[in-house]
Design a protein around this motif. Structure first.
Motif, PDB file in Angstrom:
ATOM      1  N   VAL A  72     -21.407   8.851   3.342  1.00 29.13           N
ATOM      2  CA  VAL A  72     -22.555   8.641   2.464  1.00 29.13           C
ATOM      3  C   VAL A  72     -22.317   7.322   1.737  1.00 29.13           C
ATOM      4  N   ALA A  73     -23.265   6.399   1.834  1.00 29.60           N
ATOM      5  CA  ALA A  73     -23.054   5.071   1.271  1.00 29.60           C
ATOM      6  C   ALA A  73     -24.326   4.517   0.651  1.00 29.60           C
ATOM      7  N   GLY A  74     -24.146   3.864  -0.483  1.00 29.19           N
ATOM      8  CA  GLY A  74     -25.244   3.186  -1.163  1.00 29.19           C
ATOM      9  C   GLY A  74     -25.189   1.690  -0.922  1.00 29.19           C
ATOM     10  N   GLY A  75     -26.320   1.098  -0.613  1.00 26.17           N
ATOM     11  CA  GLY A  75     -26.382  -0.321  -0.323  1.00 26.17           C
ATOM     12  C   GLY A  75     -26.321  -1.215  -1.545  1.00 26.17           C
ATOM     13  N   ASP A  76     -26.522  -0.649  -2.727  1.00 30.43           N
ATOM     14  CA  ASP A  76     -26.449  -1.436  -3.959  1.00 30.43           C
ATOM     15  C   ASP A  76     -25.148  -1.129  -4.703  1.00 30.43           C
ATOM     16  N   ASP A  77     -24.151  -0.655  -3.974  1.00 27.44           N
ATOM     17  CA  ASP A  77     -22.835  -0.356  -4.546  1.00 27.44           C
ATOM     18  C   ASP A  77     -22.244  -1.650  -5.092  1.00 27.44           C
ATOM     19  N   ALA A  78     -21.949  -1.683  -6.384  1.00 28.57           N
ATOM     20  CA  ALA A  78     -21.419  -2.890  -7.012  1.00 28.57           C
ATOM     21  C   ALA A  78     -19.893  -2.909  -7.041  1.00 28.57           C
ATOM     22  N   TRP A 112     -17.832  -2.050  -4.154  1.00 32.20           N
ATOM     23  CA  TRP A 112     -17.322  -2.517  -2.871  1.00 32.20           C
ATOM     24  C   TRP A 112     -18.455  -2.473  -1.848  1.00 32.20           C
ATOM     25  N   PRO A 113     -18.286  -3.092  -0.673  1.00 35.39           N
ATOM     26  CA  PRO A 113     -19.381  -3.164   0.313  1.00 35.39           C
ATOM     27  C   PRO A 113     -19.524  -1.860   1.107  1.00 35.39           C
ATOM     28  N   SER A 114     -20.092  -0.854   0.483  1.00 36.16           N
ATOM     29  CA  SER A 114     -20.171   0.482   1.070  1.00 36.16           C
ATOM     30  C   SER A 114     -20.863   0.515   2.429  1.00 36.16           C
ATOM     31  N   LEU A 115     -22.001  -0.137   2.548  1.00 37.77           N
ATOM     32  CA  LEU A 115     -22.731  -0.078   3.812  1.00 37.77           C
ATOM     33  C   LEU A 115     -21.945  -0.715   4.952  1.00 37.77           C
ATOM     34  N   ARG A 116     -21.354  -1.855   4.697  1.00 41.84           N
ATOM     35  CA  ARG A 116     -20.564  -2.523   5.744  1.00 41.84           C
ATOM     36  C   ARG A 116     -19.373  -1.652   6.134  1.00 41.84           C
ATOM     37  N   CYS A 117     -18.696  -1.099   5.155  1.00 40.33           N
ATOM     38  CA  CYS A 117     -17.551  -0.237   5.443  1.00 40.33           C
ATOM     39  C   CYS A 117     -17.979   1.036   6.171  1.00 40.33           C
ATOM     40  N   ALA A 118     -19.091   1.615   5.773  1.00 37.08           N
ATOM     41  CA  ALA A 118     -19.597   2.820   6.444  1.00 37.08           C
ATOM     42  C   ALA A 118     -19.921   2.513   7.902  1.00 37.08           C
ATOM     43  N   ASP A 119     -20.561   1.381   8.142  1.00 35.19           N
ATOM     44  CA  ASP A 119     -20.889   0.991   9.515  1.00 35.19           C
ATOM     45  C   ASP A 119     -19.623   0.753  10.339  1.00 35.19           C
ATOM     46  N   ASP A 120     -18.629   0.106   9.746  1.00 34.75           N
ATOM     47  CA  ASP A 120     -17.372  -0.154  10.445  1.00 34.75           C
ATOM     48  C   ASP A 120     -16.654   1.151  10.794  1.00 34.75           C
ATOM     49  N   LEU A 121     -16.582   2.061   9.843  1.00 35.31           N
ATOM     50  CA  LEU A 121     -15.929   3.354  10.101  1.00 35.31           C
ATOM     51  C   LEU A 121     -16.668   4.141  11.179  1.00 35.31           C
ATOM     52  N   ALA A 122     -17.981   4.150  11.099  1.00 30.68           N
ATOM     53  CA  ALA A 122     -18.776   4.875  12.084  1.00 30.68           C
ATOM     54  C   ALA A 122     -18.595   4.276  13.479  1.00 30.68           C
ATOM     55  N   ALA A 123     -18.531   2.960  13.569  1.00 31.72           N
ATOM     56  CA  ALA A 123     -18.343   2.310  14.866  1.00 31.72           C
ATOM     57  C   ALA A 123     -16.987   2.676  15.464  1.00 31.72           C
ATOM     58  N   ARG A 124     -15.949   2.685  14.630  1.00 31.75           N
ATOM     59  CA  ARG A 124     -14.621   3.078  15.118  1.00 31.75           C
ATOM     60  C   ARG A 124     -14.636   4.517  15.615  1.00 31.75           C
ATOM     61  N   ARG A 125     -15.293   5.362  14.881  1.00 29.35           N
ATOM     62  CA  ARG A 125     -15.359   6.776  15.225  1.00 29.35           C
ATOM     63  C   ARG A 125     -16.117   6.975  16.552  1.00 29.35           C
ATOM     64  N   LEU A 167     -25.234   8.586   6.271  1.00 26.40           N
ATOM     65  CA  LEU A 167     -26.438   8.649   5.437  1.00 26.40           C
ATOM     66  C   LEU A 167     -26.358   7.526   4.417  1.00 26.40           C
ATOM     67  N   THR A 168     -27.397   6.719   4.376  1.00 24.29           N
ATOM     68  CA  THR A 168     -27.392   5.578   3.457  1.00 24.29           C
ATOM     69  C   THR A 168     -28.726   5.466   2.742  1.00 24.29           C
ATOM     70  N   ARG A 169     -28.696   4.724   1.694  1.00 24.59           N
ATOM     71  CA  ARG A 169     -29.913   4.353   0.971  1.00 24.59           C
ATOM     72  C   ARG A 169     -29.629   2.973   0.393  1.00 24.59           C
ATOM     73  N   THR A 170     -30.460   2.006   0.724  1.00 21.35           N
ATOM     74  CA  THR A 170     -30.168   0.619   0.353  1.00 21.35           C
ATOM     75  C   THR A 170     -30.178   0.380  -1.152  1.00 21.35           C
ATOM     76  N   ASP A 171     -30.925   1.182  -1.913  1.00 22.31           N
ATOM     77  CA  ASP A 171     -31.011   0.940  -3.358  1.00 22.31           C
ATOM     78  C   ASP A 171     -30.082   1.841  -4.177  1.00 22.31           C
ATOM     79  N   ALA A 172     -29.277   2.680  -3.521  1.00 21.80           N
ATOM     80  CA  ALA A 172     -28.342   3.550  -4.250  1.00 21.80           C
ATOM     81  C   ALA A 172     -27.043   2.805  -4.519  1.00 21.80           C
ATOM     82  N   GLY A 173     -26.348   3.241  -5.539  1.00 22.43           N
ATOM     83  CA  GLY A 173     -25.097   2.598  -5.925  1.00 22.43           C
ATOM     84  C   GLY A 173     -23.874   3.344  -5.437  1.00 22.43           C
ATOM     85  N   HIS A 174     -22.794   3.201  -6.188  1.00 27.91           N
ATOM     86  CA  HIS A 174     -21.488   3.743  -5.817  1.00 27.91           C
ATOM     87  C   HIS A 174     -21.393   5.254  -5.979  1.00 27.91           C
ATOM     88  N   ARG A 175     -22.250   5.843  -6.804  1.00 28.39           N
ATOM     89  CA  ARG A 175     -22.100   7.252  -7.138  1.00 28.39           C
ATOM     90  C   ARG A 175     -23.363   8.057  -6.886  1.00 28.39           C
TER      91      ARG A 175
END
Length: 95
Positions: free
Chosen positions: A11-17, A19-32, A42-50
């Motif tokens: 679960v990752a928010g795109g407005d996480d201030a 760390w780069p949650s979306l990029r990290c989520a995509d990287d982890l998912a690709a490895r998996r 599951l992501t939302r571009t305007d959600a934050g870290h929590r």
């Protein structure tokens, strides 16, 4: 990550201030996926870290950390992810 047989939900928010949650989520998912293991992202571009689950209030303001997002976006991501989090916690065959 690649060898674990556990269900993985990211679960990752795109407005996480923090760390780069979306990029990290995509990287982890690709490895998996490259390892032939299932993953749900599951992501939302305007959600934050929590993300906040239904019934939780907004995250308290921190004088030490910037979380990004907004109370409404964080709540929306939490509400969208809650059923999937519960499924993972219940274990295989819970659906």
């Amino acid at each position: 990550m690649e060898r674990s047989a556990a269900d993985l939900l990211i679960v990752a928010g795109g407005d996480d201030a923090m760390w780069p949650s979306l990029r990290c989520a995509d990287d982890l998912a690709a490895r998996r996926r490259a390892a032939g293991r299932p993953v749900r992202v599951l992501t939302r571009t305007d959600a934050g870290h929590r993300p906040r689950f239904p019934g939780e209030g907004p995250a308290p303001v921190s004088e030490q950390f910037l979380y990004g997002g907004s109370p409404a976006a964080d709540a929306a991501l939490g509400a969208a992810s809650r059923p999937y989090v519960l499924d993972v916690l219940r274990g295989p065959g819970s659906i």
